[in-house]
Motif scaffolding. Sequence first.
Motif, PDB file in Angstrom:
ATOM      1  N   GLU A 128       2.187 -21.876   4.684  1.00  0.00           N
ATOM      2  CA  GLU A 128       1.173 -22.083   3.648  1.00  0.00           C
ATOM      3  C   GLU A 128       1.155 -20.902   2.683  1.00  0.00           C
ATOM      4  OE1 GLU A 128      -2.011 -23.599   1.453  1.00  0.00           O
ATOM      5  OE2 GLU A 128      -0.939 -24.600   3.072  1.00  0.00           O
ATOM      6  N   ALA A 129       1.254 -19.684   3.235  1.00  0.00           N
ATOM      7  CA  ALA A 129       1.151 -18.476   2.419  1.00  0.00           C
ATOM      8  C   ALA A 129       1.730 -17.294   3.181  1.00  0.00           C
ATOM      9  CB  ALA A 129      -0.306 -18.209   2.048  1.00  0.00           C
ATOM     10  N   VAL A 130       1.998 -16.216   2.439  1.00  0.00           N
ATOM     11  CA  VAL A 130       2.419 -14.947   3.033  1.00  0.00           C
ATOM     12  C   VAL A 130       1.435 -13.878   2.586  1.00  0.00           C
ATOM     13  CG1 VAL A 130       4.838 -15.573   3.171  1.00  0.00           C
ATOM     14  CG2 VAL A 130       3.980 -14.455   1.101  1.00  0.00           C
ATOM     15  N   ALA A 131       1.402 -12.768   3.321  1.00  0.00           N
ATOM     16  CA  ALA A 131       0.444 -11.717   2.993  1.00  0.00           C
ATOM     17  C   ALA A 131       0.926 -10.363   3.481  1.00  0.00           C
ATOM     18  CB  ALA A 131      -0.916 -12.029   3.625  1.00  0.00           C
ATOM     19  N   PRO A 132       0.536  -9.302   2.777  1.00  0.00           N
ATOM     20  CA  PRO A 132       0.762  -7.966   3.326  1.00  0.00           C
ATOM     21  C   PRO A 132      -0.119  -7.796   4.550  1.00  0.00           C
ATOM     22  CG  PRO A 132      -0.675  -7.829   1.419  1.00  0.00           C
ATOM     23  CD  PRO A 132      -0.225  -9.266   1.520  1.00  0.00           C
ATOM     24  N   ALA A 133       0.358  -7.049   5.527  1.00  0.00           N
ATOM     25  CA  ALA A 133      -0.411  -6.927   6.767  1.00  0.00           C
ATOM     26  C   ALA A 133      -0.111  -5.605   7.449  1.00  0.00           C
ATOM     27  CB  ALA A 133      -0.087  -8.090   7.710  1.00  0.00           C
ATOM     28  N   MET A 134      -0.967  -5.238   8.369  1.00  0.00           N
ATOM     29  CA  MET A 134      -0.704  -4.140   9.287  1.00  0.00           C
ATOM     30  C   MET A 134      -1.105  -4.589  10.678  1.00  0.00           C
ATOM     31  SD  MET A 134      -1.712  -0.550   7.382  1.00  0.00           S
ATOM     32  CE  MET A 134      -3.180  -1.110   6.517  1.00  0.00           C
ATOM     33  N   LEU A 163      -5.074  -8.365   7.555  1.00  0.00           N
ATOM     34  CA  LEU A 163      -4.340  -9.162   6.567  1.00  0.00           C
ATOM     35  C   LEU A 163      -4.861  -8.885   5.177  1.00  0.00           C
ATOM     36  CD1 LEU A 163      -4.082 -12.704   8.229  1.00  0.00           C
ATOM     37  CD2 LEU A 163      -2.506 -10.780   8.404  1.00  0.00           C
ATOM     38  N   GLY A 164      -3.937  -8.789   4.208  1.00  0.00           N
ATOM     39  CA  GLY A 164      -4.308  -8.643   2.817  1.00  0.00           C
ATOM     40  C   GLY A 164      -4.427 -10.006   2.145  1.00  0.00           C
ATOM     41  N   THR A 165      -4.413 -10.004   0.829  1.00  0.00           N
ATOM     42  CA  THR A 165      -4.571 -11.239   0.047  1.00  0.00           C
ATOM     43  C   THR A 165      -3.381 -12.162   0.238  1.00  0.00           C
ATOM     44  OG1 THR A 165      -5.855 -10.056  -1.615  1.00  0.00           O
ATOM     45  CG2 THR A 165      -4.904 -12.155  -2.274  1.00  0.00           C
ATOM     46  N   LEU A 166      -3.666 -13.433   0.450  1.00  0.00           N
ATOM     47  CA  LEU A 166      -2.614 -14.425   0.634  1.00  0.00           C
ATOM     48  C   LEU A 166      -1.883 -14.691  -0.678  1.00  0.00           C
ATOM     49  CD1 LEU A 166      -4.557 -16.978   2.860  1.00  0.00           C
ATOM     50  CD2 LEU A 166      -2.809 -15.362   3.623  1.00  0.00           C
ATOM     51  N   ARG A 167      -0.563 -14.831  -0.576  1.00  0.00           N
ATOM     52  CA  ARG A 167       0.281 -15.131  -1.726  1.00  0.00           C
ATOM     53  C   ARG A 167       1.025 -16.443  -1.470  1.00  0.00           C
ATOM     54  NH1 ARG A 167      -2.042 -11.696  -5.271  1.00  0.00           N
ATOM     55  NH2 ARG A 167      -2.048  -9.561  -4.475  1.00  0.00           N
ATOM     56  N   PRO A 168       1.526 -17.116  -2.513  1.00  0.00           N
ATOM     57  CA  PRO A 168       2.245 -18.380  -2.311  1.00  0.00           C
ATOM     58  C   PRO A 168       3.431 -18.228  -1.367  1.00  0.00           C
ATOM     59  CG  PRO A 168       1.728 -18.064  -4.637  1.00  0.00           C
ATOM     60  CD  PRO A 168       1.381 -16.783  -3.951  1.00  0.00           C
ATOM     61  N   THR A 242      -1.317   0.176   3.213  1.00  0.00           N
ATOM     62  CA  THR A 242       0.081  -0.216   3.043  1.00  0.00           C
ATOM     63  C   THR A 242       0.226  -0.974   1.735  1.00  0.00           C
ATOM     64  OG1 THR A 242       0.702  -0.284   5.381  1.00  0.00           O
ATOM     65  CG2 THR A 242       1.919  -1.719   3.896  1.00  0.00           C
ATOM     66  N   GLU A 243       1.200  -0.565   0.954  1.00  0.00           N
ATOM     67  CA  GLU A 243       1.508  -1.227  -0.316  1.00  0.00           C
ATOM     68  C   GLU A 243       2.885  -1.856  -0.194  1.00  0.00           C
ATOM     69  OE1 GLU A 243       1.416   2.243  -2.632  1.00  0.00           O
ATOM     70  OE2 GLU A 243      -0.765   2.493  -2.515  1.00  0.00           O
ATOM     71  N   ILE A 244       2.975  -3.136  -0.561  1.00  0.00           N
ATOM     72  CA  ILE A 244       4.245  -3.853  -0.479  1.00  0.00           C
ATOM     73  C   ILE A 244       4.600  -4.365  -1.871  1.00  0.00           C
ATOM     74  CG2 ILE A 244       5.509  -5.755   0.585  1.00  0.00           C
ATOM     75  CD1 ILE A 244       3.685  -5.563   2.974  1.00  0.00           C
ATOM     76  N   GLN A 245       5.766  -4.000  -2.313  1.00  0.00           N
ATOM     77  CA  GLN A 245       6.241  -4.354  -3.648  1.00  0.00           C
ATOM     78  C   GLN A 245       6.121  -5.856  -3.901  1.00  0.00           C
ATOM     79  OE1 GLN A 245      10.414  -3.631  -3.954  1.00  0.00           O
ATOM     80  NE2 GLN A 245      10.565  -4.161  -6.109  1.00  0.00           N
ATOM     81  N   GLY A 246       5.395  -6.227  -4.962  1.00  0.00           N
ATOM     82  CA  GLY A 246       5.278  -7.618  -5.345  1.00  0.00           C
ATOM     83  C   GLY A 246       4.372  -8.463  -4.478  1.00  0.00           C
ATOM     84  N   LEU A 247       3.817  -7.871  -3.415  1.00  0.00           N
ATOM     85  CA  LEU A 247       2.987  -8.646  -2.495  1.00  0.00           C
ATOM     86  C   LEU A 247       1.551  -8.140  -2.445  1.00  0.00           C
ATOM     87  CD1 LEU A 247       3.602 -11.075  -0.674  1.00  0.00           C
ATOM     88  CD2 LEU A 247       3.917  -9.494   1.234  1.00  0.00           C
ATOM     89  N   GLY A 248       1.347  -6.891  -2.811  1.00  0.00           N
ATOM     90  CA  GLY A 248      -0.009  -6.351  -2.808  1.00  0.00           C
ATOM     91  C   GLY A 248      -0.193  -5.282  -1.744  1.00  0.00           C
ATOM     92  N   SER A 249      -1.436  -5.037  -1.412  1.00  0.00           N
ATOM     93  CA  SER A 249      -1.757  -3.972  -0.464  1.00  0.00           C
ATOM     94  C   SER A 249      -2.764  -4.450   0.567  1.00  0.00           C
ATOM     95  CB  SER A 249      -2.320  -2.751  -1.197  1.00  0.00           C
ATOM     96  OG  SER A 249      -3.540  -3.071  -1.850  1.00  0.00           O
TER      97      SER A 249
END
Length: 259
Positions: A128-134, A163-168, A242-249
């Motif tokens: 459904e979605a992907v997200a930055p996570a720790m 979990l961070g903000t969900l992305r497509p 954690t910051e992930i390029q193009g995915l958020g933090s």
Amino acid sequence: MTDLKELAAIVDEAARTGTAIAQLTGAAPGLDPAAGYAIQRLSIGYRLERGERRIGVKMGLTSRAKMRQVGVSEVIWGRLTDAMRIEEGGELSLAGRIHPRAEPEIAFLLKKPLAGRVSPAEALGAVEAVAPAMEVIDSRYRNFKFSLADVVADNASSSGIVLGTLRPAATDIANLGMVMRIDGQPVQIGSSAAILGHPLRSLVAAARLVAEAGETLSPGDIVLAGAATEAVPLQADRHVRTEIQGLGSVAFSVRGEQP
């Protein structure tokens, strides 16, 4: 004969009370990963009986270098429950934890059931979605020392997830730069490509492994793809991001044990 229920109760009590224990393989030297998974299932069963709810799985040993280091050729997995959730931007209490560490990860949120041997395309179709996570790991073994069977029995050291903000789901996650900071200072730098070459391969492995255990990944499940870098020990009164390029933090703060 080794009493797996007794060993599961030991692991469960250690996790519940934040008490370090000796390696299970010390008392049961013949313990293998298969028995470790049986212990894991039983110990998580105790949590479910207390009212926790299963929300997905986490993958471990997803780095080729880590596999070589510990002498294995297979990833491991553990079960996630709702009690492990830490609010994004919220606080992690050190109360009841032994030696917690944080790892930067990528998470998948599923929209369809997934199990068995699937292709990467089939796995992605269930996302459904992907997200930055720790993930916060916290081995219950003294001195953070364990064998493969031990860590499997201990639910692959899982202790908390953020979990961070969900992305497509279509977001490209193949080779994203990742930086984990503590109080603004970089402590780990890596790439999502360190996760089995591509995080989607971790989801493929998760589908196969849960099926081998007679389970299925369900709609709404979270799958943590595994660490992209080494884990960093956590201390009180620190801010972890954690910051992930193009995915958020994604971030959380650490506080000490309350009086």
